[in-house]
Design an enzyme around this catalytic site. Structure first.
Site, mmCIF file in Angstrom:
data_model
loop_
_atom_site.group_PDB
_atom_site.id
_atom_site.type_symbol
_atom_site.label_atom_id
_atom_site.label_comp_id
_atom_site.label_asym_id
_atom_site.label_seq_id
_atom_site.Cartn_x
_atom_site.Cartn_y
_atom_site.Cartn_z
ATOM 1 N N HIS A 66 -57.251 -7.350 44.480
ATOM 2 C CA HIS A 66 -58.020 -7.853 43.338
ATOM 3 C C HIS A 66 -59.402 -8.332 43.787
ATOM 4 C CE1 HIS A 66 -59.107 -9.914 39.651
ATOM 5 N NE2 HIS A 66 -59.246 -11.045 40.308
ATOM 6 N N ARG A 95 -70.515 -7.162 43.154
ATOM 7 C CA ARG A 95 -71.464 -7.298 44.262
ATOM 8 C C ARG A 95 -71.654 -5.956 44.959
ATOM 9 N NH1 ARG A 95 -68.627 -12.169 44.344
ATOM 10 N NH2 ARG A 95 -67.121 -11.239 45.739
ATOM 11 N N GLU A 155 -50.582 -12.996 36.707
ATOM 12 C CA GLU A 155 -50.393 -13.943 37.806
ATOM 13 C C GLU A 155 -48.985 -14.530 37.771
ATOM 14 O OE1 GLU A 155 -53.549 -16.760 38.420
ATOM 15 O OE2 GLU A 155 -55.080 -15.461 37.523
ATOM 16 N N ASP A 201 -53.726 -15.682 32.950
ATOM 17 C CA ASP A 201 -54.983 -16.449 33.028
ATOM 18 C C ASP A 201 -56.049 -15.694 32.227
ATOM 19 O OD1 ASP A 201 -56.955 -18.219 33.820
ATOM 20 O OD2 ASP A 201 -57.305 -17.198 35.722
ATOM 21 N N GLN A 251 -67.932 -15.222 32.092
ATOM 22 C CA GLN A 251 -67.703 -15.463 33.523
ATOM 23 C C GLN A 251 -68.882 -14.967 34.367
ATOM 24 O OE1 GLN A 251 -64.051 -13.664 34.929
ATOM 25 N NE2 GLN A 251 -64.322 -14.343 37.033
ATOM 26 N N LYS A 278 -62.597 -19.293 31.504
ATOM 27 C CA LYS A 278 -61.177 -19.357 31.848
ATOM 28 C C LYS A 278 -60.427 -20.466 31.121
ATOM 29 C CE LYS A 278 -61.358 -16.536 35.577
ATOM 30 N NZ LYS A 278 -60.435 -15.445 35.893
ATOM 31 N N SER A 328 -54.478 -20.443 28.804
ATOM 32 C CA SER A 328 -53.659 -19.679 29.743
ATOM 33 C C SER A 328 -52.247 -19.730 29.201
ATOM 34 C CB SER A 328 -53.678 -20.290 31.147
ATOM 35 O OG SER A 328 -55.010 -20.416 31.610
ATOM 36 N N THR A 378 -55.009 -13.179 40.127
ATOM 37 C CA THR A 378 -54.612 -11.862 39.638
ATOM 38 C C THR A 378 -53.906 -11.062 40.731
ATOM 39 O OG1 THR A 378 -56.577 -11.912 38.281
ATOM 40 C CG2 THR A 378 -55.486 -9.780 38.522
HETATM 41 MN MN MN Z 1 -57.062 -16.164 37.569
#
Ligand code: MN
Length: 423
Positions: free
Chosen positions: A141, A150, A209, A241, A248, A261, A265, A357
């Site tokens: 992940h 990136r 998760e 999540d 984000q 986030k 959840s 994740t």
């Molecule tokens: Mn998470």
């Protein structure tokens, strides 16, 4: 091995093949019905065994503890009793449910009162959660996200292979499976825009998760070693999540996730104990470079738990979009807890620590829409002819988990959430 884990054990309560809840599981949860106030129960087949009824009937009298904890609306005070007691309760329940035991089996009146159809009950959040931390412990992940956000050549940041990266999340917005979530609003900025705008997220995602629950607190200043960690872990839940990727992306530098986030959840309702999962322990991925001494461990610390994610479209068309496994975790729970407490940070009963994740090595085992559709470039074709890049309003995301070996299947039930339009 715990007696309750014996694959030969059979229950007098019908357990259909493929059930998540054989006699070897005995998970703990909180339920209510239209007639019954919230209380502790365990799942067996399609039924819930009401633990307050069997304790009031004296069937747990062989174990010394304050029986009132099974009549409370959370499990915190029960799990705080510690493993010698909670394991003994799990063993005793398995004994009472086994074909060889007649104490409950032959007491028709009590049996009818204590066994409630799961379809007649509402499951509640099983614990009061003082603190919630989310890790980022799947190498696949972290590599996928690093590649997208990136640079594919340096996808992992320099710290990633040396410590289990995490952040402090929000406990107040953790809800039990079945609770709908409104599409969150927030600030986003398109790459080609000068200024940010405010509105409903366009890139709503799930994160597949697992989370563990703490049953033994520590004092501020003390640390938990990898060898001690399992003594502090009561059991595991499935954890979604929910994440707003556009919020984000704009907000996360430099301090990490925040409003992308903390709008919600979702957890599965049954806590499956570490003891029930003992037979499913497996080796961890090799860690190279070698980790610092406080993160080293011995023995099997990963768990072979199969994970599945389905999307159900508003009109009911469903599709399984991911099959992953908890065993892929690079950093295990013992390392996570050792790292979390290495500086003296204290932990509390009911705390929730989520894995991050859980992505496997192939696209069909990725644990988020971000990865499965690769930022929307490869949309998912739904059976009703529509496609999904991210989660749409009135979609339902269903997560399932089970471990299976020697004919025993230990499941977690469902972790389900429907996304409603933004308020
Ligand atoms: Mn998470």
């Amino acid at each position: 091995m715990n007696k309750a884990n014996n694959p030969k054990l059979k229950s007098w309560v019908e357990v259909k093949p493929g059930s998540d809840f054989p006699i070897q599981n005995i998970p703990f949860g909180i339920f209510k019905t239209k007639d019954l106030s919230p209380r502790a129960g365990t799942a067996i087949g399609n039924y819930i065994l009401d633990l307050s009824i069997i304790t009031n009937a004296g069937l747990l009298n062989t174990i010394a503890f304050d029986k009132k904890v099974l009549e409370e609306k959370t499990l915190n005070n029960f799990i705080a009793l510690g493993k010698p007691i909670t394991n003994a309760v799990r063993e005793r329940i398995a004994e009472l449910l086994s074909t060889e035991n007649t104490e409950l089996q032959n007491n028709t009146e009590l049996k009818n009162q204590a066994l409630i159809k799961q379809s007649d009950a509402e499951m509640l959040l099983p614990i009061r959660i003082p603190n919630y931390t989310d890790f980022y412990s799947s190498r696949e992940h972290a590599t996928n996200v690093g590649s997208m956000f990136r640079d594919p050549k340096n996808a992992l940041l320099p710290n990633w292979l040396h410590l289990p990266v995490g952040y402090h999340g929000r406990a107040s917005s953790i809800v039990v499976s079945g609770t709908p979530i409104h599409r969150p609003k927030g600030q986003t900025k398109a790459d080609d825009a000068d200024k940010p705008t405010f509105g409903p997220t366009r890139l709503l995602d799930f994160e597949l998760e697992m989370a563990f629950v703490i049953n033994k607190e520590t004092a501020l200043g003390s640390s938990v070693t990898t060898a001690q960690a399992e003594d502090h872990i009561f059991g595991l839940l499935l954890f979604n999540d929910w994440s707003a990727r556009d919020i984000q992306k704009w907000e996360y530098v430099p301090l990490g996730p925040f409003l992308a986030k903390n709008f919600g959840s979702t957890v599965s309702p049954w806590i499956v104990t570490l003891e029930a999962l003992e037979p499913f322990k497996t080796d961890s991925p090799e860690q190279d470079p070698e980790v610092l001494p406080y993160l080293q461990f011995t023995g099997k610390k990963n768990y072979d738990i199969r994970l599945e994610v389905d999307i159900i479209a508003p009109a009911g068309a469903a599709k399984t979009i991911s099959n992953s496994n908890f065993k892929y975790m690079y950093w295990n729970m013992c390392q996570q807890l050792a790292h979390h407490t290495a500086n003296g940070c204290n932990i509390q009963v009911g705390d929730l620590y989520a894995s991050g994740t859980i992505s496997g090595p192939t696209p069909d085992s990725y644990g988020s829409m971000l990865e499965i559709t690769w930022q929307g470039k490869n949309p998912i074709q739904m059976p009703d002819g529509t496609e999904r890049k991210f989660i749409q309003d009135n979609d339902t995301v269903v997560m399932r988990a089970h471990a299976e070996k020697d004919g025993v299947r230990i499941g977690f039930g469902e972790c389900t959430g429907k996304i409603l339009p933004a308020l």
